[in-house]
Design a protein around this motif. Structure first.
Motif: not given
Ligand SMILES: Nc1nc2c(ncn2[C@@H]2O[C@H](COP(=O)(O)OP(=O)(O)OP(=O)(O)O)[C@@H](O)[C@H]2O)c(=O)[nH]1
Length: 394
Positions: A269-274, A277, A282, A286, A289, A309, A312-313, A386, A390
């Motif tokens: 999982d990508i850390d702090y992807f939100k 973004n 966005h 992408d 990703l 995949r 999401g991330e 996490k 992380r």
């Protein structure tokens, strides 16, 4: 049937071609027969008469043989209408027939009854052989045998002599039989030429249909491959999608169950992807990703490894016949590769670059377990990574 034929394959030209190729054998046979006649009748017929006759038939035969060879080699007959080519051939064969007919009349003038019978025998054999070789054309056959027999028939009948009238009658019978036999034979040859032509047409049309089926088939295969790829790969990153992962997980789980190999799974999982973004937009998300997918794929390179995949991330890796240590090592290598890529993420609470967390699970499958247990375990480990801050593998 919409099939293109070569001109030389049509029955009309095939017939001319057959006539020429038959002549390659029949013209030398004519030379042989006339030579036999020369020897047999040398003492009976005045030498000048027989020599003129023999020279004539020899010259015509040699000339025809040369012509025939040229026609076959250069296929000259194809350069003119088939009927014209046929007429040209008939002219040559008629010449030969007429010279034989002349011999029949001339030699009879000087020979006794025994020799006349011998003459009939040789001439009839020649007429029969010639007629067979002329079978592709009924016209050529009929003209040839008529030119041989009719002068002798007329001469014999008109002579008034009883023996000659019998000879003439015999010749009429021979002529009728030869025309009937020749015509039957000719009909067979022409029917078989027509059938051969139709078969070629059918064969060609089948070949064309076959080719178009092959084209359609290969197009269908390509479409199927394309659709399979579409349904099995993730459109954004190009790696395997969730469906493909499910499929592979079941397959590899069963394989490891049969062979009692360990099956490992890494959930990434990508850390702090939100935040990424939110900060970079966005589209940039992408792009990230895609980069991460490439980096993970570059680490799991064994033939049986699958990188997919998962959400999401989230990415997932299946490693068949890989121990837990091997899987942890690979996850570590991947984490480092992401760090080394040095992708800016100023909003991350771990570092100012992109980091990942990974959970590793390994199970040697048993019949009592469900294959998704390994995913749950990897998920728990990811949760642990996490929670532990992380940017780590658990
Ligand atoms: N750009 C982009 N973002 C996506 C895509 N799919 C999911 N996301 C985003 O990924 C984000 C995932 O956020 P979270 O599940 O909160 O995870 P996170 O921010 O990485 O937090 P942690 O995992 O706890 O470090 C969400 O904002 C989704 O909108 C995608 O295809 N493209």
């Amino acid at each position: 049937m919409d099939v293109e034929h070569h001109q030389e394959d049509t029955p009309e030209y095939k017939r001319v071609s057959l006539l020429y190729s038959n002549s390659i054998k029949s013209v030398p046979a004519t030379i042989l027969n006339s030579s036999i006649l020369l020897v047999l009748f040398w003492t009976k017929v005045p030498w000048l008469t027989i020599l003129v006759w023999y020279s004539l038939i020899l010259t015509v035969s040699i000339f025809r043989l040369q012509q025939v060879r040229k026609e076959i080699k250069n296929k000259n007959y194809l350069k003119q209408p088939a009927n014209k080519a046929l007429n040209k051939f008939i002219l040559g064969s008629s010449f030969t027939g007429a010279i034989w007919g002349a011999s029949f009349v001339l030699f009879n003038l000087y020979t006794d009854e025994a020799y006349s019978l011998l003459m009939i025998w040789i001439v009839s054999a020649t007429a029969m052989g010639g007629s067979m070789s002329l079978a592709p054309s009924q016209r050529a056959q009929n003209i040839f045998v008529c030119l041989i027999f009719i002068p002798a028939i007329i001469m014999n009948i008109l002579s008034g002599n009883e023996f000659n009238i019998t000879m003439g009658t015999l010749c009429i019978l021979f002529l009728i039989v030869m025309i009937m036999l020749g015509n039957t034979f000719s009909t067979w040859v022409n029917e078989s030429l027509k059938l051969q032509y139709q078969n070629q047409g059918l064969l060609k049309s089948l070949q064309q249909k076959n080719e178009s089926l092959e084209t359609t088939n290969s197009e269908l295969i390509k479409t199927k491959e394309f659709l399979t790829e579409q349904t099995m790969s993730d459109p954004l990153t190009g790696i395997a999608n969730r469906r493909s992962f499910d499929h592979t997980l079941i397959k590899e789980w069963n394989r490891c169950l049969r062979r009692q190999y360990p099956l490992s799974c890494i959930l990434i999982d990508i850390d702090y992807f939100k935040r990424y973004n939110d900060h970079y937009g966005h589209q940039q998300g992408d792009q990230l990703l895609r980069q991460v997918a490439n980096l993970i794929s570059s680490q799991a390179t064994r033939a049986d490894d699958l990188v997919a995949r998962y959400g999401g991330e989230e990415f997932i890796v299946i490693l068949s016949n890989a121990s837990h240590d091997d899987a942890v090592m690979l996850a570590e290598r991947t984490r480092k590769a992401i760090l080394d890529a040095n992708m800016e993420h100023t909003d991350s609470q771990v570092a100012d670059i992109i980091t990942i967390s990974a959970g590793v699970a390994t199970i040697t499958p048993t019949n009592l377990q469900d294959c998704y247990e390994i995913v749950h375990k990897a998920d728990e480990k990811l949760y642990e990574a996490k929670n532990n801050g992380r940017n780590q593998v658990c």
